[in-house]
Design an enzyme around this catalytic site. Structure first.
Site, mmCIF file in Angstrom:
data_model
loop_
_atom_site.group_PDB
_atom_site.id
_atom_site.type_symbol
_atom_site.label_atom_id
_atom_site.label_comp_id
_atom_site.label_asym_id
_atom_site.label_seq_id
_atom_site.Cartn_x
_atom_site.Cartn_y
_atom_site.Cartn_z
ATOM 1 N N SER A 83 0.803 -1.303 0.018
ATOM 2 C CA SER A 83 0.064 -0.067 0.131
ATOM 3 C C SER A 83 0.954 1.196 -0.062
ATOM 4 C CB SER A 83 -1.078 0.073 1.070
ATOM 5 O OG SER A 83 -1.529 1.323 1.436
ATOM 6 N N TYR B 101 -0.855 0.187 10.477
ATOM 7 C CA TYR B 101 -1.301 -0.263 9.466
ATOM 8 C C TYR B 101 0.092 -0.085 8.381
ATOM 9 C CZ TYR B 101 -3.716 -1.222 4.774
ATOM 10 O OH TYR B 101 -3.993 -1.620 3.614
#
Length: 247
Positions: free
Chosen positions: A142, A152
């Site tokens: 990501s 994350y």
């Protein structure tokens, strides 16, 4: 790009980007193992592929569990005779609790790490014994990996490193390992997690000025899996509308 009669496992294929990967690969002739911890969603995708004339099998999996990953690999081989590709897409995101790193419960943090970071390792170790020369693995990273926002981000930065290490370890066996780093992609998980004003602000700063779609990411995936990329390994490919440019 000839995918006819190839066998692919896509984890986290019950919705969002993973569903787009599974459906797209099935349309091109792959037999798809729709792997997800959510049985209802996974079965829905596998059944939809079957109704459209494709080959698909749902298999429940917890990518943080070695036993579960190994059972999935065996089931894929039993059903389709082998494995050609692995797409490590599964991650906690839509249901993720974003808490400060200084205060997040360590048990919860370890759960996130086990799925989002080590899941790619667990799945690759389970599947690799069945892969032959020319096989390919694509991990899902990501653009959050470079934003230093939360844990994350940390897990996705780690996926980049894992991708490169696995590329080095598996390269001599003729197995390529790459990653895709999506920018903000229009899925239900994104809309559930990110307020619309924040999304609008992100899009306004992106050179191509729109959210991505699962189909945008599918095009990159097809290249990285295909023989057209047979001298590409250890690559983390941004597919993000120019959100994050790396020189």
């Amino acid at each position: 790009m000839d995918f006819k009669d190839k066998v692919v496992i896509v984890t986290g294929a019950g919705q969002g980007i993973g569903e787009g990967y599974a459906r797209g690969l099935a349309r091109l002739g792959c037999a798809v193992v729709v792997a997800d911890i959510n049985e209802a969603q996974g079965r829905r995708v596998a059944e939809a592929i079957g109704k459209a004339g494709g080959k698909a099998l749902f298999a429940a999996v917890d990518v943080s569990s070695e036993a579960s990953a190994q059972a999935l690999a065996r089931r894929a081989v039993d059903a389709f005779g082998g494995i050609d590709y692995l797409v490590n897409n599964a991650a906690l995101f839509g249901s993720l609790e974003f808490n400060p790193l200084m205060s997040v419960d360590l048990g919860y943090l370890n759960k996130v790490i086990a799925v989002n970071m080590l899941g790619a390792v667990v799945m690759t170790r389970a599947v690799a014994p069945y892969l032959k020369r020319g096989a390919a693995i694509v991990n899902q990273s990501s653009t959050a990996a470079w934003m230093n926002i939360d844990y994350y981000s940390i897990t996705k930065l780690a996926v980049n490193g894992i991708t490169c290490v696995l590329a080095r370890e598996l390269g001599p066996k003729g197995i390529r390992v790459n990653a895709i780093a999506p920018g903000p992609t229009d899925t239900q998980a994104l809309r559930d997690k990110v307020p619309q004003p924040y999304l609008d602000a992100m899009v306004a700063q992106m050179p191509l000025g729109r959210l991505g779609t699962p189909d945008d990411l599918l095009k990159a995936l097809l290249f990285l899996l295909s023989d057209d990329a047979d001298w590409v390994t250890g690559l983390v490919m941004n597919v993000d509308g120019g959100q994050l440019m790396r020189a």
